[in-house]
Enzyme design. Structure first.
Site, PDB file in Angstrom:
ATOM      1  N   ALA A  13       6.659 -15.837   0.330  1.00 42.89           N
ATOM      2  CA  ALA A  13       6.831 -16.910  -0.655  1.00 42.89           C
ATOM      3  C   ALA A  13       5.533 -17.325  -1.344  1.00 42.89           C
ATOM      4  CB  ALA A  13       7.485 -18.111   0.019  1.00 42.89           C
ATOM      5  N   ARG A  99      -1.471   6.072   5.083  1.00 49.28           N
ATOM      6  CA  ARG A  99      -0.071   5.794   4.751  1.00 49.28           C
ATOM      7  C   ARG A  99       0.785   5.638   6.016  1.00 49.28           C
ATOM      8  NH1 ARG A  99       3.491   5.947   0.665  1.00 49.28           N
ATOM      9  NH2 ARG A  99       5.550   6.721   1.229  1.00 49.28           N
ATOM     10  N   GLN A 113      12.312  -8.880  11.347  1.00 45.19           N
ATOM     11  CA  GLN A 113      13.132  -9.610  10.365  1.00 45.19           C
ATOM     12  C   GLN A 113      14.592  -9.156  10.419  1.00 45.19           C
ATOM     13  OE1 GLN A 113      11.112  -9.865   6.568  1.00 45.19           O
ATOM     14  NE2 GLN A 113       9.394 -10.949   7.485  1.00 45.19           N
ATOM     15  N   ASP A 160      12.595   0.454 -11.348  1.00 43.09           N
ATOM     16  CA  ASP A 160      12.503   1.810 -11.897  1.00 43.09           C
ATOM     17  C   ASP A 160      13.586   2.017 -12.963  1.00 43.09           C
ATOM     18  OD1 ASP A 160      10.585   2.915  -9.656  1.00 43.09           O
ATOM     19  OD2 ASP A 160      12.198   1.849  -8.660  1.00 43.09           O
ATOM     20  N   HIS A 188      11.919   4.481  -4.006  1.00 43.81           N
ATOM     21  CA  HIS A 188      11.112   3.693  -4.948  1.00 43.81           C
ATOM     22  C   HIS A 188       9.666   4.136  -4.769  1.00 43.81           C
ATOM     23  CE1 HIS A 188       9.112   0.600  -7.140  1.00 43.81           C
ATOM     24  NE2 HIS A 188       8.475   0.201  -6.059  1.00 43.81           N
TER      25      HIS A 188
HETATM   26  P1  NAI Z   1       1.395 -10.345  -2.443  1.00 43.36           P
HETATM   27  O1  NAI Z   1       0.374  -9.679  -1.569  1.00 43.36           O
HETATM   28  O2  NAI Z   1       0.966 -11.157  -3.606  1.00 43.36           O
HETATM   29  O3  NAI Z   1       2.287 -11.294  -1.516  1.00 43.36           O
HETATM   30  C1  NAI Z   1       2.841 -10.877  -0.317  1.00 43.36           C
HETATM   31  C2  NAI Z   1       3.133 -12.106   0.499  1.00 43.36           C
HETATM   32  O4  NAI Z   1       3.819 -11.689   1.671  1.00 43.36           O
HETATM   33  C3  NAI Z   1       1.865 -12.840   0.968  1.00 43.36           C
HETATM   34  O5  NAI Z   1       2.002 -14.223   0.702  1.00 43.36           O
HETATM   35  C4  NAI Z   1       1.827 -12.545   2.468  1.00 43.36           C
HETATM   36  O6  NAI Z   1       1.230 -13.594   3.214  1.00 43.36           O
HETATM   37  C5  NAI Z   1       3.315 -12.398   2.761  1.00 43.36           C
HETATM   38  N1  NAI Z   1       3.617 -11.673   3.993  1.00 43.36           N
HETATM   39  C6  NAI Z   1       2.991 -10.616   4.544  1.00 43.36           C
HETATM   40  N2  NAI Z   1       3.549 -10.291   5.711  1.00 43.36           N
HETATM   41  C7  NAI Z   1       4.586 -11.130   5.887  1.00 43.36           C
HETATM   42  C8  NAI Z   1       5.554 -11.294   6.904  1.00 43.36           C
HETATM   43  N3  NAI Z   1       5.537 -10.535   8.000  1.00 43.36           N
HETATM   44  N4  NAI Z   1       6.482 -12.269   6.753  1.00 43.36           N
HETATM   45  C9  NAI Z   1       6.479 -13.072   5.691  1.00 43.36           C
HETATM   46  N5  NAI Z   1       5.575 -12.980   4.692  1.00 43.36           N
HETATM   47  C10 NAI Z   1       4.651 -12.011   4.795  1.00 43.36           C
HETATM   48  O7  NAI Z   1       2.404  -9.192  -2.861  1.00 43.36           O
HETATM   49  P2  NAI Z   1       3.433  -9.135  -4.072  1.00 43.36           P
HETATM   50  O8  NAI Z   1       2.725  -8.669  -5.293  1.00 43.36           O
HETATM   51  O9  NAI Z   1       4.209 -10.386  -4.121  1.00 43.36           O
HETATM   52  O10 NAI Z   1       4.338  -7.912  -3.602  1.00 43.36           O
HETATM   53  C11 NAI Z   1       5.134  -8.006  -2.443  1.00 43.36           C
HETATM   54  C12 NAI Z   1       5.664  -6.635  -2.048  1.00 43.36           C
HETATM   55  O11 NAI Z   1       6.527  -6.127  -3.054  1.00 43.36           O
HETATM   56  C13 NAI Z   1       4.585  -5.573  -1.863  1.00 43.36           C
HETATM   57  O12 NAI Z   1       4.922  -4.808  -0.717  1.00 43.36           O
HETATM   58  C14 NAI Z   1       4.714  -4.727  -3.099  1.00 43.36           C
HETATM   59  O13 NAI Z   1       4.249  -3.403  -2.885  1.00 43.36           O
HETATM   60  C15 NAI Z   1       6.197  -4.764  -3.301  1.00 43.36           C
HETATM   61  N6  NAI Z   1       6.689  -4.385  -4.633  1.00 43.36           N
HETATM   62  C16 NAI Z   1       7.878  -3.717  -4.693  1.00 43.36           C
HETATM   63  C17 NAI Z   1       8.426  -3.343  -5.893  1.00 43.36           C
HETATM   64  C18 NAI Z   1       9.731  -2.601  -5.948  1.00 43.36           C
HETATM   65  O14 NAI Z   1      10.129  -2.213  -7.047  1.00 43.36           O
HETATM   66  N7  NAI Z   1      10.442  -2.368  -4.851  1.00 43.36           N
HETATM   67  C19 NAI Z   1       7.739  -3.653  -7.139  1.00 43.36           C
HETATM   68  C20 NAI Z   1       6.511  -4.377  -7.002  1.00 43.36           C
HETATM   69  C21 NAI Z   1       6.007  -4.729  -5.763  1.00 43.36           C
END
Ligand code: NAI
Length: 327
Positions: A13, A99, A113, A160, A188
């Site tokens: 969040a 990776r 989760q 995508d 993805h």
């Molecule tokens: P961000 O790094 O800005 O935020 C991620 C948040 O998740 C942080 O606040 C962090 O503290 C929190 N977090 C980490 N581990 C956690 C856990 N175990 N439980 C709850 N919260 C946790 O990242 P952003 O930019 O918001 O992206 C989030 C994810 O979405 C990334 O993995 C990114 O690669 C992915 N993503 C996926 C896309 C898709 O099309 N499927 C497109 C763009 C991003």
């Protein structure tokens, strides 16, 4: 009379994507303009203060549909009685991280989760995994939530799909809303396969309108596959508003239906198209009555099969990489 509020969990969040997503959900963009929502926000202990700041901003929007907000670092509190869950939070790749290590770190998160959803969410909860690697994270979530229907745990391919729509629309000078029956298959990741063979624009076949197979294979497919990297290169940060928008599109369509239209969703395979059962794979789907069906019986050409094989191999490798965690 006001409807009872639905409960929507969102993880990560305090992150970038949620800085768009939460405001869209609170504005009624997912459930509709007559449906109050309670947001149940999960993030790590060290991010709780940042979440509080985002919630102050949500309050300052005075959204009429926002009926409550829960802030927590405990998945069992976040997922309690939820109708929908957006699993956005994930472990990002840090410098020097392999990776394989990234896969395992995320597998641990999504195992916890998945188990929490299994324990406390509504039995018909709709789950969308956004956090990367999204397909494999969804696979782990489903495996860790054996009492929930595997079909209710999906991964996001919609970004995508939207990226491909927009590139095709620009190429032929059409409105993206007029492009129907586009499909994005697989993972993805840059291996995803944007398939235009069945797509039409106002009834005309899209391949005929594009009339440039070389551009399709050599430019469109890699442009969509590498779009995330191009955005990081340009912005210094990964795509966030467009990812939030795609998450809204995915969940809204799942809830409200697509009127026969195709969307791309990461879905646990039932064995269709030779994809092993349980693998979370991007398929074309049609949504109706709060449910979805994979579009079946499409012909798979030799080229399409070769593209499906590449993206499937990557997903099988990812599955093997996390087998120690999910068995
Ligand atoms: P961000 O790094 O800005 O935020 C991620 C948040 O998740 C942080 O606040 C962090 O503290 C929190 N977090 C980490 N581990 C956690 C856990 N175990 N439980 C709850 N919260 C946790 O990242 P952003 O930019 O918001 O992206 C989030 C994810 O979405 C990334 O993995 C990114 O690669 C992915 N993503 C996926 C896309 C898709 O099309 N499927 C497109 C763009 C991003």
């Amino acid at each position: 009379m006001t409807k009872p509020a639905v409960r929507v969990a969102v993880t990560g969040a305090a992150g970038q994507i949620c800085y768009s997503l939460l405001f869209r959900i609170a504005n009624g963009d997912v459930y509709g303009k007559d449906q109050p929502v309670i947001l149940q926000l999960l993030d790590l202990p060290q991010a709780q203060n940042a979440v509080k700041g985002v919630v102050m901003e949500l309050e300052d929007c005075a959204f009429p549909l926002l009926a409550g907000v829960v802030i927590t670092d405990d998945p069992k509190v976040a997922f309690k009685d939820v109708d929908a869950a957006f699993l956005v939070g994930a472990r990002p790749r840090s410098k020097g991280m392999e990776r394989a290590d990234l896969l395992l770190a995320n597998a641990e998160i999504f195992k916890v989760q998945g188990a929490a959803l299994n324990a406390v969410a509504k039995r018909d909860v709709k789950v969308l995994v956004v956090g990367n690697p999204a397909n494999t994270n969804a696979y782990i979530t489903a495996k860790s939530a054996p009492d929930l229907p595997a079909g209710n745990i999906t991964a996001m391919l919609r970004l995508d799909h939207n990226r491909a729509l927009s590139q095709f629309a620009a190429k032929i000078g059409a409105n993206s809303a007029d492009i129907e029956k586009l499909a994005v298959w697989g993972n993805h990741s840059p291996t995803m396969f944007a398939d235009y063979r069945f797509a039409t624009v106002k009834g005309e076949p899209l391949p005929k309108l594009v009339n440039d197979e070389e551009w399709y294979r050599g430019t469109l497919i890699p442009t969509v596959g590498k779009r995330g990297a191009a955005i990081i290169e340009a912005r210094g940060l990964s795509s966030a508003a467009s990812a939030a928008n795609a998450a809204v599109d995915h969940m809204r369509d799942w809830i409200h239906g697509t009127n026969g239209g195709w969307v791309s969703m990461g879905i646990a395979s039932d064995g269709s198209y030779g994809i092993p059962e349980g693998i979370v794979f991007g398929f074309p789907a049609v949504c109706s009555n709060g449910s979805y069906e994979v579009v079946k019986g499409l012909e798979i050409s030799e080229y399409a099969q070769s593209m499906l094989n590449i993206t499937l191999k990557e997903l099988l490798d990812e599955r093997d990489g996390v087998s120690a965690i999910v068995g």
